[in-house]
Design an enzyme around this catalytic site. Structure first.
Site, PDB file in Angstrom:
ATOM      1  N   HIS A   1      -0.127  -3.436  10.847  1.00  0.00           N
ATOM      2  CA  HIS A   1       0.997  -4.171  11.430  1.00  0.00           C
ATOM      3  C   HIS A   1       1.200  -3.848  12.924  1.00  0.00           C
ATOM      4  CE1 HIS A   1       2.032  -5.904   7.618  1.00  0.00           C
ATOM      5  NE2 HIS A   1       1.934  -4.703   7.074  1.00  0.00           N
TER       6      HIS A   1
ATOM      7  N   SER B   1       4.427  -6.219   2.814  1.00  0.00           N
ATOM      8  CA  SER B   1       3.078  -6.260   3.376  1.00  0.00           C
ATOM      9  C   SER B   1       2.112  -6.885   2.377  1.00  0.00           C
ATOM     10  CB  SER B   1       2.651  -4.855   3.801  1.00  0.00           C
ATOM     11  OG  SER B   1       1.444  -4.889   4.535  1.00  0.00           O
ATOM     12  N   LEU B   2       1.137  -6.117   1.860  1.00  0.00           N
ATOM     13  CA  LEU B   2       0.219  -6.639   0.856  1.00  0.00           C
ATOM     14  C   LEU B   2       0.959  -7.313  -0.295  1.00  0.00           C
ATOM     15  CD1 LEU B   2      -0.985  -5.512  -2.168  1.00  0.00           C
ATOM     16  CD2 LEU B   2      -2.403  -6.977  -0.734  1.00  0.00           C
TER      17      LEU B   2
ATOM     18  N   GLN C   1       1.240 -11.962   9.666  1.00  0.00           N
ATOM     19  CA  GLN C   1       1.772 -10.741   9.067  1.00  0.00           C
ATOM     20  C   GLN C   1       0.910  -9.525   9.383  1.00  0.00           C
ATOM     21  OE1 GLN C   1       0.626  -9.077   5.574  1.00  0.00           O
ATOM     22  NE2 GLN C   1       2.417  -9.674   4.399  1.00  0.00           N
TER      23      GLN C   1
ATOM     24  N   ARG D   1      -9.306  -8.746   3.400  1.00  0.00           N
ATOM     25  CA  ARG D   1      -8.219  -8.295   4.290  1.00  0.00           C
ATOM     26  C   ARG D   1      -8.308  -6.798   4.497  1.00  0.00           C
ATOM     27  NH1 ARG D   1      -2.721  -6.519   3.446  1.00  0.00           N
ATOM     28  NH2 ARG D   1      -1.210  -7.430   4.912  1.00  0.00           N
TER      29      ARG D   1
ATOM     30  N   GLN E   1       0.817  -1.206   0.000  1.00  0.00           N
ATOM     31  CA  GLN E   1       0.000   0.000   0.000  1.00  0.00           C
ATOM     32  C   GLN E   1       0.857   1.266   0.000  1.00  0.00           C
ATOM     33  OE1 GLN E   1      -3.429  -1.826   2.848  1.00  0.00           O
ATOM     34  NE2 GLN E   1      -3.613   0.340   2.398  1.00  0.00           N
TER      35      GLN E   1
END
Length: 303
Positions: free
Chosen positions: A194, A89-90, A243, A114, A9
């Site tokens: 996170h 991340s993503l 994660q 998500r 992102q």
């Protein structure tokens, strides 16, 4: 040897993926499949409005779709498999689509959920994130560990650490870090990603992910949680959930790749954030963002 990197992102922009759609049959197929899976996605990506693209539930599938399209265009032009792959991340989900761990359609549906679950986990304006520059991770951790409600979310480069948590706690940590001559950049995000505040999202996604079949990846894909390549499908399933509430250990991932002999890094998809992090983390490393078919052709000519 090269590593394939997939952005997360913050790398989205209006018009993302359009050049791949126009120039590559393989990328067009991926983007049409994405549209069939999540109707309206192409319009959001190409026409916006921008505030709709910025929504987490749209950002995540849009970025995954464009990364998958870029990867498809790479293969269409004869690009080889990477020695290693990782996503920020993503982007870890995009890496697993490229590696065949997850189907494109399953991954798109899951990252849409998500994004929705992450947005729902914390009421609007209660969470915050901030990037801390000019201080090392140990200095940031020393402050964060003394304040309840704030955690380290991303270890992006030796001089860039992101903190996440409740807004008041993030503001308090930021004030202390400024006193230590750190530079604080508040991030425009819709939730404290996170961090342990994302636990409700992790719990909801677990039920959805449990229903999806995962395969062993065709090449090593790093986990953001362990900073190591993972190959067991059930282990990957668990780590994709962890994660959500764990820090992204990007510096360690890049350092492990370098130790394995990787000197060239290609970023597949929208933006060039990860290419910049490579250059700030690994001296002498070569990093290129493959944002268009022309970028891919140039990279393949040099391989």
């Amino acid at each position: 040897m090269f590593a394939a990197l997939f952005p997360g992102q913050g790398s989205q922009k209006l018009g993302m993926g359009r050049e791949f759609y126009q120039a590559s049959a393989a990328a067009r197929d991926v983007l049409d499949r994405a549209e069939a899976t999540l109707p309206g996605l192409q319009q959001v990506m190409w026409q916006g409005p921008e505030e709709v693209l910025q929504l987490t539930e749209n950002q995540q599938p849009a970025l995954l779709a464009v990364s998958a399209a870029a990867w498809a265009a790479w293969l269409e032009l004869g690009g080889p498999k990477p020695a290693r792959a990782a996503g920020h991340s993503l982007g870890e989900w995009s890496a697993h689509v490229a590696a065949g761990t997850l189907s494109l359609e399953d991954a798109l549906r899951l990252v849409r959920k998500r994004g929705q679950y992450m947005q729902q986990a914390v009421p609007a304006d209660e969470g915050a994130m901030a990037a801390i520059l000019k201080l090392n991770p140990e200095q940031v951790a020393g402050v964060v560990n003394e304040i309840d409600g704030v955690e380290i979310a991303n270890l992006n480069s030796p001089g860039q650490v992101v903190i996440s948590g409740r807004r008041q706690a993030v503001d308090e940590a930021a004030a202390r870090l400024k006193e230590m001559r750190g530079r604080v950049v508040p991030l425009k995000v819709s939730a404290p990603f996170h961090s342990s505040l994302m636990r409700p999202a992790r719990e909801k996604l677990a039920a959805d992910l449990a229903r999806v079949k995962l395969q062993e990846p065709a090449f090593p894909v790093y986990s953001n949680v362990t900073a190591k390549p993972e190959s067991d499908p059930e282990r990957i399933r668990q780590l994709l959930l962890e994660q959500i509430t764990s820090p992204v250990r990007w510096v360690e991932i890049l350092e492990d790749m370098a130790a394995a002999g990787i000197e060239t890094f290609y970023e597949f998809g929208s933006g060039d954030v990860l290419s910049g992090l490579v250059k700030r983390t690994l001296k002498g490393a070569r990093a290129l963002a493959l944002q268009t078919p022309k970028d891919i052709k140039s990279a393949l000519e040099e391989l």
